[in-house]
Scaffold this motif. Structure first.
Motif, PDB file in Angstrom:
ATOM      1  N   SER A  42      -8.456   9.555   2.252  1.00 32.18           N
ATOM      2  CA  SER A  42      -7.519   8.995   1.277  1.00 32.18           C
ATOM      3  C   SER A  42      -6.850   7.740   1.827  1.00 32.18           C
ATOM      4  CB  SER A  42      -6.468  10.041   0.910  1.00 32.18           C
ATOM      5  OG  SER A  42      -5.499   9.506   0.037  1.00 32.18           O
ATOM      6  N   LEU A  49       1.560   4.988   0.490  1.00 30.14           N
ATOM      7  CA  LEU A  49       0.961   6.094   1.221  1.00 30.14           C
ATOM      8  C   LEU A  49       1.834   7.346   1.136  1.00 30.14           C
ATOM      9  CD1 LEU A  49      -0.045   4.228   4.515  1.00 30.14           C
ATOM     10  CD2 LEU A  49      -1.456   4.602   2.475  1.00 30.14           C
ATOM     11  N   LYS A  51      -7.097   3.942   0.176  1.00 30.53           N
ATOM     12  CA  LYS A  51      -5.930   3.176  -0.250  1.00 30.53           C
ATOM     13  C   LYS A  51      -5.896   1.812   0.437  1.00 30.53           C
ATOM     14  CE  LYS A  51      -3.025   7.101  -1.524  1.00 30.53           C
ATOM     15  NZ  LYS A  51      -1.780   7.878  -1.272  1.00 30.53           N
ATOM     16  N   VAL A  79       0.867  -1.179   0.000  1.00 33.68           N
ATOM     17  CA  VAL A  79       0.000   0.000   0.000  1.00 33.68           C
ATOM     18  C   VAL A  79       0.905   1.231   0.000  1.00 33.68           C
ATOM     19  CG1 VAL A  79      -1.853   1.236   1.181  1.00 33.68           C
ATOM     20  CG2 VAL A  79      -1.702  -1.266   1.366  1.00 33.68           C
TER      21      VAL A  79
END
Length: 225
Positions: free
Chosen positions: A196, A150, A200, A148
């Motif tokens: 956000s 970020l 995600k 993921v």
């Protein structure tokens, strides 16, 4: 990692702050030694990046004052002075390391990591919450093994949540740990960042309610099944 950067050169300070922020650090900037002293008393930092030639209170005397008051945070001095006597003076004042300008970003980060390891703050164990995993040493996040990606702010919020688990994390606590004191976020900025982050994580297969909103209070991670 929260860093206090004490540097009167605005362009250099902004450049260093950008480098540090890209490495998931939260940076507060002080433009002179007295402001650096005030900020060091107002908040807890993991490291102080300290210029020597400063207005109002120079870096050597600021370092001495910090140590005299029992502040043992790692201090990395940054200066254009490269004489060995200057380095000795800085180290004798209580600095842990000394870096000469111009600054090479990879070397800067390597020295920060080394100081952090000495202080036993840079290499915590991998944080997990069910299938969610955050590796602070590698700055990597994954869910069921899927990476993921970020932003630094999203990463820092998630790391903070993982440290607190089911304990409710107040919005003011998030602001204090994730945003610079000199650039506090607007209300909608926090909401947008959390949204956000949720999206995600959801894109990697996490449930949308992995991060719960406690209305009027803050956020926490959802109960593990």
């Amino acid at each position: 990692m929260r860093i206090l950067l004490v540097e009167d050169d605005a362009n250099l300070a902004d450049t260093l702050a950008e480098v540090l922020t890209s490495q998931h650090c939260v940076v507060d900037i002080a433009r002179d030694g007295e402001e650096g002293w005030e900020k060091s008393q107002a908040d807890d930092y993991n490291l102080i990046l300290l210029d020597v030639m400063l207005p109002k209170l120079d870096g050597i005397n600021l370092c001495r004052r910090l140590r005299a008051h029992g502040n043992n945070v790692p201090i990395l001095m940054v200066t254009a002075l490269d004489m060995s006597t200057d380095k000795v003076q800085g180290l004798d004042a209580g600095a842990d390391d000394y870096l000469v300008k111009p600054i090479d970003p990879p070397e800067l980060m390597a020295r920060i990591r080394a100081l952090s390891r000495r202080a036993q703050i840079a290499e915590p164990t991998v944080l997990r919450w069910g299938e969610l995993q955050l590796d602070p040493g590698m700055h990597e996040v994954s869910y069921t093994g899927q990476s993921v990606h970020l932003t630094p702010k999203e990463y820092n919020i998630l790391e903070l949540l993982l440290h607190h688990g089911r304990q409710v994390l107040k919005r003011i606590t998030i602001v204090e740990h994730v945003w610079s004191l000199t650039d506090p976020p607007r209300e909608d900025t926090i909401n947008a960042t959390i949204k956000s982050l949720r999206n995600k994580l959801k894109g990697a297969g996490a449930p949308h309610n992995l991060i719960e909103t406690i209305h009027g209070v803050g956020y926490r991670l959802s109960q593990l099944s």
